[in-house]
Design an enzyme around this catalytic site. Structure first.
Site, short mmCIF file in Angstrom:
data_model
loop_
_atom_site.label_atom_id
_atom_site.label_comp_id
_atom_site.label_asym_id
_atom_site.label_seq_id
_atom_site.Cartn_x
_atom_site.Cartn_y
_atom_site.Cartn_z
N SER A 15 -2.61 1.50 -4.26
CA SER A 15 -3.06 2.74 -3.71
C SER A 15 -4.35 3.16 -4.24
O SER A 15 -4.67 3.41 -5.16
CB SER A 15 -2.12 3.73 -3.88
OG SER A 15 -2.37 4.91 -3.14
N ALA A 16 -5.08 3.59 -2.96
CA ALA A 16 -6.54 4.01 -3.39
C ALA A 16 -6.19 5.65 -3.13
O ALA A 16 -7.09 6.27 -3.11
CB ALA A 16 -7.35 3.77 -2.00
N LYS A 41 -9.87 -3.23 -2.80
CA LYS A 41 -8.72 -3.63 -3.47
C LYS A 41 -8.80 -5.07 -4.00
O LYS A 41 -7.90 -5.36 -4.99
CB LYS A 41 -7.49 -3.40 -2.30
CG LYS A 41 -6.98 -1.96 -2.06
CD LYS A 41 -5.97 -1.82 -1.48
CE LYS A 41 -5.78 -0.25 -1.59
NZ LYS A 41 -4.37 0.17 -0.87
N ASP A 67 -0.16 5.23 1.12
CA ASP A 67 -0.28 6.07 2.14
C ASP A 67 -0.36 5.43 3.53
O ASP A 67 -1.18 4.42 3.74
CB ASP A 67 -1.63 6.86 1.88
CG ASP A 67 -1.67 7.62 0.60
OD1 ASP A 67 -0.90 8.46 0.53
OD2 ASP A 67 -2.69 7.64 -0.19
N ASP A 127 0.93 -1.06 -0.03
CA ASP A 127 0.06 0.02 -0.04
C ASP A 127 0.80 1.33 -0.17
O ASP A 127 2.03 0.87 0.13
CB ASP A 127 -0.85 -0.03 1.22
CG ASP A 127 -1.72 1.29 1.47
OD1 ASP A 127 -2.22 1.81 0.66
OD2 ASP A 127 -1.46 1.79 2.60
N GLU A 146 -13.54 5.10 8.34
CA GLU A 146 -12.64 4.18 7.58
C GLU A 146 -12.01 3.34 8.63
O GLU A 146 -11.78 1.98 8.34
CB GLU A 146 -11.68 4.90 7.03
CG GLU A 146 -10.40 4.03 6.37
CD GLU A 146 -9.15 4.78 5.92
OE1 GLU A 146 -9.39 6.13 5.65
OE2 GLU A 146 -8.07 4.02 5.90
#
Ligand code: TMP
Ligand code: MG
Length: 289
Positions: free
Chosen positions: A153-154, A202, A40, A38, A85
């Protein structure tokens, strides 16, 4: 076996399993390994000098490309949706529509701001974005051993690329799955490309990228790094997987989330802002060379 596994930040539910998996991956060799990470708050720091570090979105949100009125709206979204989240009392199913809502609203605001492509580098240069201490070794070592590194990554792909370019680690073994901006002929943001990637889809993102995993089918061993429970699905597209070792950074709300993290990640790094443990692991997995 790896001295860094005794670091105070390291927590493991089943240290013996960790040893066994590490050994199997090391024995198979670097040419059977792929790394999926990932971005961030996994490759980047969560905080520095007591201050929160920015995500890809925050880098843009805080930049001159965004009006102050819009900055306030984006900050309000963060204040509303970030607690959701990371809330352990809600299931992923409950969070899903809310995450889609957050990403959609944030991206619509960015499009409204008519962000220009040439503003991105400046936003990154002027930001407080920081990769975790020890990032140079992590990227360079994987590159040296030709181990593919997928950054999943989102966040925003264009910003992510600018960050790793800024830190001189956009090397040839790095591949990125993320949300990319779609600019018109004048270089103005008009939309985001492809299927939206948010923190909890994901798995779907991985399954859309079968070509990449097909190319890497001779590498059945996976080292996965994440900071969110959604990151656990990043390897769902890997073909013929034999071994996977999952490292999770637990940055925030440690007490509430520790048990969940211990149950899902093999190694949990509690409030650890460095790459020390992942670095020791990649060194071991490449035969300490
Ligand atoms: P990651 O998959 O690289 O960790 O990126 C996702 C992070 O981006 C996630 O933790 C939430 C964060 N985010 C923002 O900071 N601002 C936003 O507007 C959005 C949509 C996400
Ligand atoms: Mg993250």
């Amino acid at each position: 076996m790896i001295p860094e596994l005794s670091n105070p930040s390291v927590c493991m539910k089943d240290p013996q399993r960790v040893q066994k998996v590490l050994q199997s991956i090391a024995e198979a060799g670097a040419n059977k390994l792929q790394v999926i990470s990932d971005f961030d708050m996994t490759l980047t720091r969560f905080s520095y000098n007591g201050k929160r570090c920015p995500t890809c979105h925050n880098i843009l949100d805080n930049s001159r490309a965004i009006s102050s009125e819009c900055k306030q709206k984006l900050a309000d979204l963060l204040k509303t949706y970030y607690p959701i989240e990371i809330d352990t009392s809600l299931s992923v199913e409950e969070k899903l529509p809310l995450m889609v809502e957050w990403w959609t609203k944030a991206h619509d605001l960015l499009v409204e701001q008519k962000v220009r492509k040439d503003q991105l580098a400046e936003a990154v240069h002027e930001s407080e974005a920081r990769l975790r201490d020890g990032y140079e070794f992590f990227f360079n070592h994987l590159h040296k051993h030709d181990v593919p590194l997928l950054i999943f990554s989102a966040g925003i792909g264009d910003i992510l690329e600018e960050v790793i370019r800024h830190f001189n680690v956009f090397l040839s073994n790095v591949k990125i799955f993320s949300n990319y901006m779609d600019f018109d002929e004048s270089g103005t943001l008009r939309a985001f490309k492809g299927e939206l990637i948010h923190v909890y889809n994901k798995r779907e993102g991985a399954l859309l990228n079968t070509g990449h995993f097909q190319e890497l089918r001779t590498r059945p061993n996976v080292l996965l790094l994440g900071d969110s429970i959604g990151d656990l699905n990043m390897a769902d597209g890997v073909q013929d997987m034999q071994n996977i070792l999952k490292i999770g950074f637990l940055n925030d709300k440690v007490e509430e989330r520790k048990q969940t993290y211990l149950d899902s990640y093999d190694i949990v790094l509690v409030k650890d802002e460095t790459m020390d443990v992942p670095n020791a692991i990649v060194l071991y997995l490449t035969g300490n060379k």
